[in-house]
Design a protein around this motif. Structure first.
Motif, mmCIF file in Angstrom:
data_model
loop_
_atom_site.group_PDB
_atom_site.id
_atom_site.type_symbol
_atom_site.label_atom_id
_atom_site.label_comp_id
_atom_site.label_asym_id
_atom_site.label_seq_id
_atom_site.Cartn_x
_atom_site.Cartn_y
_atom_site.Cartn_z
ATOM 1 N N MET A 1 0.848 -1.204 0.000
ATOM 2 C CA MET A 1 0.000 0.000 0.000
ATOM 3 C C MET A 1 0.873 1.240 0.000
ATOM 4 S SD MET A 1 -3.150 -1.015 2.522
ATOM 5 C CE MET A 1 -2.123 -1.426 3.940
ATOM 6 N N PRO A 2 0.584 2.197 -0.877
ATOM 7 C CA PRO A 2 1.498 3.338 -1.029
ATOM 8 C C PRO A 2 1.584 4.235 0.199
ATOM 9 C CG PRO A 2 -0.515 3.656 -2.324
ATOM 10 C CD PRO A 2 -0.530 2.239 -1.842
ATOM 11 N N ASP A 3 0.524 4.314 0.991
ATOM 12 C CA ASP A 3 0.492 5.266 2.104
ATOM 13 C C ASP A 3 0.783 4.636 3.455
ATOM 14 O OD1 ASP A 3 -0.210 7.291 0.286
ATOM 15 O OD2 ASP A 3 -2.335 6.743 0.420
ATOM 16 N N HIS A 4 1.236 3.395 3.459
ATOM 17 C CA HIS A 4 1.522 2.715 4.718
ATOM 18 C C HIS A 4 2.890 2.044 4.646
ATOM 19 C CE1 HIS A 4 -2.460 3.542 6.247
ATOM 20 N NE2 HIS A 4 -2.993 3.071 5.138
ATOM 21 N N PRO A 5 3.492 1.713 5.804
ATOM 22 C CA PRO A 5 4.852 1.170 5.805
ATOM 23 C C PRO A 5 4.963 -0.127 5.022
ATOM 24 C CG PRO A 5 4.164 1.784 8.025
ATOM 25 C CD PRO A 5 2.953 1.885 7.165
ATOM 26 N N GLY A 6 6.166 -0.362 4.479
ATOM 27 C CA GLY A 6 6.440 -1.624 3.808
ATOM 28 C C GLY A 6 6.763 -2.713 4.816
ATOM 29 N N SER A 7 6.865 -3.941 4.320
ATOM 30 C CA SER A 7 7.204 -5.088 5.174
ATOM 31 C C SER A 7 8.653 -5.491 4.930
ATOM 32 C CB SER A 7 6.280 -6.271 4.871
ATOM 33 O OG SER A 7 4.965 -6.006 5.309
ATOM 34 N N GLY A 8 9.444 -5.371 5.968
ATOM 35 C CA GLY A 8 10.845 -5.749 5.880
ATOM 36 C C GLY A 8 11.117 -7.020 6.665
ATOM 37 N N MET A 9 12.372 -7.396 6.687
ATOM 38 C CA MET A 9 12.829 -8.520 7.509
ATOM 39 C C MET A 9 14.168 -8.114 8.130
ATOM 40 S SD MET A 9 13.054 -12.587 6.556
ATOM 41 C CE MET A 9 14.411 -12.453 5.385
ATOM 42 N N HIS A 10 14.102 -7.121 9.043
ATOM 43 C CA HIS A 10 15.315 -6.714 9.745
ATOM 44 C C HIS A 10 15.938 -7.967 10.367
ATOM 45 C CE1 HIS A 10 12.961 -2.726 10.502
ATOM 46 N NE2 HIS A 10 13.383 -2.829 9.263
ATOM 47 N N THR A 11 17.237 -8.145 10.153
ATOM 48 C CA THR A 11 17.876 -9.381 10.597
ATOM 49 C C THR A 11 19.094 -9.066 11.452
ATOM 50 O OG1 THR A 11 17.117 -10.555 8.621
ATOM 51 C CG2 THR A 11 18.919 -11.546 9.846
ATOM 52 N N HIS A 12 19.114 -9.640 12.652
ATOM 53 C CA HIS A 12 20.243 -9.486 13.575
ATOM 54 C C HIS A 12 21.294 -10.543 13.241
ATOM 55 C CE1 HIS A 12 18.033 -6.784 16.462
ATOM 56 N NE2 HIS A 12 17.049 -7.254 15.703
#
Length: 445
Positions: free
Chosen positions: A234-245
């Motif tokens: 969705m253009p007006d909402h955050p994207g989905s990431g996979m922050h990785t430690h």
């Protein structure tokens, strides 16, 4: 026959398992599966199962089509969504050539090669992913507007909320398959959720991510909702990431930890971060492999658009989390570019390779970014030596095709396939006439 294989055979018989699904991943990170009967299991362990590799994205060419899938018995798990009676189990496979050699095109083998190079230097590579995804009402047509299952935000507690029930069911299913979950919560976007897997060696984590994505999709089907790992739906909402430690261990000792050093980070950790920063643009076409990925990276909402690091700075590409006194083994760095839709085997391989290059070369870590990097002007970022990540898949491809590090890590076959596939994706995308263009230009031109 080894003990693990004997355990699998015994469990299949005791639990009345009727189908064993052999799982593997194509070069783009999509799960593939073939089911065998219990009677075929011993032969699968000793000889593998033959299949037409030319029909799988990036696996082999037509004239050398025969491939063998050999199950890894250590990955055996019963699939909890298939019922208790006459159940189904799964194992991940290594892909071999007909003469029994590891396939150069097998994603899992790419990561194994990278881990072997780390092992030669005395290191074991551990990863801990934070996986984000959206839950939507099931669309009747892909062109229909997306309707999130709720309007909640970050850490919101929604009484009787769909996401609560969803996360509980998904986590219960994951843990029944031996996949430990550390945290779960509602994310910032409406209908957006995050589930964090407990840290494990990188190969186990990559297998777990492939299982995780399948479990989330299965639970969504059961609950009448639609789950998506699309980087920016969705253009007006955050994207989905996979922050990785990430962390490197030497035996039981965390090689990233040094008591008394700044942020308790060792020289190995600092050089590893420096390697990540130096090679980040080159590996972005792998960690962020779709056209849509760049709408997340350049869409704000704490997405990492610029190559820098910072202590507890969530606008940086690499974040050093707050150190917990007395917990040296928890020292780690967080790489924030990864998509939830990445091929985890290839992504972990190139991230590890980039960091190890820094360690091997003894790279010095530049000054960390203390400000919100998004708020700086271009001139201020240039003055601080902060470069942007690629701003489109096209740019990422151009940088990657010049990269010796990525070519060496992926191997010639996978490297060439990824480049060809991504160029084709970009050309198809560039040829589209979008709803935006029609709305903006059709009425006035």
């Amino acid at each position: 026959m080894d003990r693990q294989q004997e355990f699998v055979l015994r469990t299949v018989e005791e639990r009345d398992i009727r189908f064993i699904r052999l799982w593997f991943t194509d070069v783009l990170g999509f799960l593939k599966s073939v089911a065998i009967a219990p009677a075929e299991l011993e032969a699968a362990f000793s000889e593998g199962i033959g299949f037409d590799g030319s029909s799988i994205e990036g696996l082999t060419r037509v004239y050398e089509a025969d491939m063998i899938a050999k199950p890894d018995p250590t990955t055996f798990q019963v699939l909890p969504w298939r019922g208790e009676r006459h159940g189904t189990a799964r194992m991940f496979c290594d892909i071999l050539t007909p003469d029994g050699q590891p396939s150069l095109a097998d994603s899992r083998n790419v990561l194994k090669r990278a881990l072997s190079r780390a092992s030669d230097q005395g290191f074991t590579f551990y990863t801990h992913p934070e996986v984000e995804f959206y839950l939507f009402e099931p669309p009747k047509d892909p062109a229909d507007p997306l309707v999130p299952v709720d309007r909640a935000g970050y850490f919101d507690h929604v009484p009787r909320g769909t996401a609560h029930d969803f996360r509980r069911a998904a986590i219960t299913m994951l843990e029944s398959m031996g996949i430990s979950v550390e945290f779960s919560h509602h994310e910032a976007g409406p209908g957006q959720n995050e589930i964090d897997l407990r840290y494990a060696d990188a190969l186990t984590t990559a297998d777990n991510i492939m299982t995780f994505r399948t479990v989330v999709k299965e639970v969504a089907l059961e609950q009448g909702v639609f789950a998506s790992f699309m980087p920016k739906p969705m253009p007006d909402h955050p994207g989905s990431g996979m922050h990785t430690h990430l962390s490197l261990f030497e035996g039981d000792r965390n090689a990233f930890h040094e008591p008394g050093a700044q942020y308790e980070l060792s020289k190995v950790a600092r050089s590893f971060i420096a390697g990540l920063l130096r090679h980040a643009p080159e590996i972005t076409a792998v960690t962020n492999q779709f056209v849509n990925s760049y709408k997340r990276l350049w869409g704000g909402a704490e997405a990492p658009s610029f190559v820098c690091w910072g202590h507890n700075n969530r606008s940086a590409l690499v974040r050093v989390p707050m150190y917990k006194p007395g917990k040296g083994n928890s020292s780690r760095v967080e790489y924030r570019a990864l998509d939830a839709a990445a091929n985890p085997y290839l992504a972990f391989a190139v991230v590890l390779a980039a960091g190890l290059k820094g360690v091997e070369a003894g790279l010095e870590l530049p000054e960390g970014a203390e400000d919100d990097v998004w708020e700086l002007t271009d001139a201020e970022r240039r003055a601080l030596g902060i470069e942007p990540l690629p701003q489109s898949l096209s740019q990422a491809i151009e940088v990657m095709e010049r990269s010796e590090l990525v070519a060496e890590t992926l191997g010639e076959h996978v490297f060439d396939f990824v480049l060809r596939n991504k160029r084709r994706e970009w050309d198809e995308y560039r040829g589209q006439v979008t709803p935006y263009e029609l709305r903006r230009y059709l009425p006035v031109l």
